[in-house]
Design a protein around this motif. Sequence first.
Motif, PDB file in Angstrom:
ATOM      1  N   SER A 187       0.811  -1.240   0.183  1.00 52.56           N
ATOM      2  CA  SER A 187      -0.159   0.099   0.088  1.00 52.56           C
ATOM      3  C   SER A 187       0.845   1.241  -0.148  1.00 52.56           C
ATOM      4  O   SER A 187       1.760   1.127   0.324  1.00 52.56           O
ATOM      5  CB  SER A 187      -0.920   0.139   1.394  1.00 52.56           C
ATOM      6  OG  SER A 187      -1.540  -1.130   1.546  1.00 52.56           O
ATOM      7  N   TYR A 188       0.233   2.405  -0.836  1.00 50.13           N
ATOM      8  CA  TYR A 188       1.113   3.314  -1.015  1.00 50.13           C
ATOM      9  C   TYR A 188       0.752   4.915  -1.173  1.00 50.13           C
ATOM     10  O   TYR A 188      -0.568   4.817  -0.923  1.00 50.13           O
ATOM     11  CB  TYR A 188       2.094   3.147  -2.378  1.00 50.13           C
ATOM     12  CG  TYR A 188       2.265   2.041  -2.587  1.00 50.13           C
ATOM     13  CD1 TYR A 188       3.481   0.976  -2.489  1.00 50.13           C
ATOM     14  CD2 TYR A 188       1.303   1.111  -3.817  1.00 50.13           C
ATOM     15  CE1 TYR A 188       3.930   0.179  -2.579  1.00 50.13           C
ATOM     16  CE2 TYR A 188       1.740  -0.150  -4.148  1.00 50.13           C
ATOM     17  CZ  TYR A 188       2.990  -0.349  -3.424  1.00 50.13           C
ATOM     18  OH  TYR A 188       3.175  -1.758  -3.926  1.00 50.13           O
ATOM     19  N   PRO A 189       0.497   5.489   0.543  1.00 44.49           N
ATOM     20  CA  PRO A 189      -0.001   6.815   0.844  1.00 44.49           C
ATOM     21  C   PRO A 189       0.515   7.998  -0.323  1.00 44.49           C
ATOM     22  O   PRO A 189       1.471   8.055  -0.989  1.00 44.49           O
ATOM     23  CB  PRO A 189      -0.394   6.715   2.046  1.00 44.49           C
ATOM     24  CG  PRO A 189       1.717   5.960   2.534  1.00 44.49           C
ATOM     25  CD  PRO A 189       1.530   4.956   1.475  1.00 44.49           C
ATOM     26  N   GLN A 190      -0.170   8.755  -0.433  1.00 48.72           N
ATOM     27  CA  GLN A 190      -0.386   9.959  -0.331  1.00 48.72           C
ATOM     28  C   GLN A 190       1.483  10.577   0.121  1.00 48.72           C
ATOM     29  O   GLN A 190       1.273   9.924   0.798  1.00 48.72           O
ATOM     30  CB  GLN A 190      -0.861  11.299  -0.397  1.00 48.72           C
ATOM     31  CG  GLN A 190      -0.073  12.447  -0.534  1.00 48.72           C
ATOM     32  CD  GLN A 190      -0.873  13.630   0.252  1.00 48.72           C
ATOM     33  OE1 GLN A 190      -2.459  12.882   0.211  1.00 48.72           O
ATOM     34  NE2 GLN A 190      -0.875  14.801   0.073  1.00 48.72           N
ATOM     35  N   GLY A 191       1.934  10.455  -1.080  1.00 47.58           N
ATOM     36  CA  GLY A 191       3.833  10.942  -1.238  1.00 47.58           C
ATOM     37  C   GLY A 191       4.607   9.660  -1.269  1.00 47.58           C
ATOM     38  O   GLY A 191       5.893   9.779  -1.045  1.00 47.58           O
ATOM     39  N   SER A 192       4.031   8.597  -1.897  1.00 49.87           N
ATOM     40  CA  SER A 192       4.755   7.714  -2.001  1.00 49.87           C
ATOM     41  C   SER A 192       5.471   7.590  -4.275  1.00 49.87           C
ATOM     42  O   SER A 192       4.901   8.443  -4.229  1.00 49.87           O
ATOM     43  CB  SER A 192       4.098   6.319  -1.484  1.00 49.87           C
ATOM     44  OG  SER A 192       4.076   6.055  -0.545  1.00 49.87           O
ATOM     45  N   TRP A 193       6.583   7.185  -4.254  1.00 55.68           N
ATOM     46  CA  TRP A 193       7.199   6.982  -5.428  1.00 55.68           C
ATOM     47  C   TRP A 193       7.550   6.067  -5.248  1.00 55.68           C
ATOM     48  O   TRP A 193       7.825   4.876  -4.618  1.00 55.68           O
ATOM     49  CB  TRP A 193       8.480   7.660  -5.553  1.00 55.68           C
ATOM     50  CG  TRP A 193       8.911   7.979  -6.356  1.00 55.68           C
ATOM     51  CD1 TRP A 193       8.884   8.438  -7.951  1.00 55.68           C
ATOM     52  CD2 TRP A 193      10.095   7.403  -7.064  1.00 55.68           C
ATOM     53  NE1 TRP A 193       9.754   8.131  -8.999  1.00 55.68           N
ATOM     54  CE2 TRP A 193      10.354   7.565  -8.603  1.00 55.68           C
ATOM     55  CE3 TRP A 193      10.671   6.791  -6.046  1.00 55.68           C
ATOM     56  CZ2 TRP A 193      11.940   7.103  -9.113  1.00 55.68           C
ATOM     57  CZ3 TRP A 193      12.547   5.251  -6.607  1.00 55.68           C
ATOM     58  CH2 TRP A 193      12.726   6.235  -8.668  1.00 55.68           C
TER      59      TRP A 193
END
Length: 220
Positions: A187-193
Amino acid sequence: MTTQINTDFSQRIVIQPDDYRWVDSPMPGVERMMLDRIGDEIARATSIVRYEPFSEFSSHTHTGGEEFFVLDGVFSDEHQSYGKGCYVRNPIGTAHTPKIGKEGATIFVKLQQFDEADTQQKVIDTQTQSWHPGLVEGLSVMPLHEFGSEHVALVKWAPNTQFNTHQHWGGEEIFVLEGTFHDEHGSYPQGSWLRSPHLSRHTPFTKENGALIYVKTGHL
């Protein structure tokens, strides 16, 4: 010694906000989170750059082109001001002098990654552009740039949207602008690259909060 960060493009790379390590740039009030980098002050680089209010950066020429997306605040130079959601391409040979106002600015920026034949300068305010239906229900797409095999777009995911399993010809790069993006790996929240190599594959989806992502494909 040349700075080298995440230089193996055959590897899948994930950086989340908890992983951020800000480093000072040569200019006061300007910090960088380096996502990938080959080179020192002039480098093939992908970074998040944070400008304090009223900070400046020295005049510079884009010897390999510059692409950026304004994540927050207002980024300004002698040409114009670019608010949150602006997507800008400055091709090889262009130059500018960033000078930030009272709002400060944070940008996602890619340097020295243009094809020499890709000479189109662009400023797109994504807050005012129209969306197109995606390949599955719940997806909306805003194309931003296309050259050769490279495609750049914003993709808006409604809550609880499931996409097909697919393979990344030429790789895929994602920056999560809003919400939380998911696939079978995590899972990749806001700001993930995320940077996924050529011929990698995944099955992405969203949960209750949906997602807005910047996506570039075909460039790796």
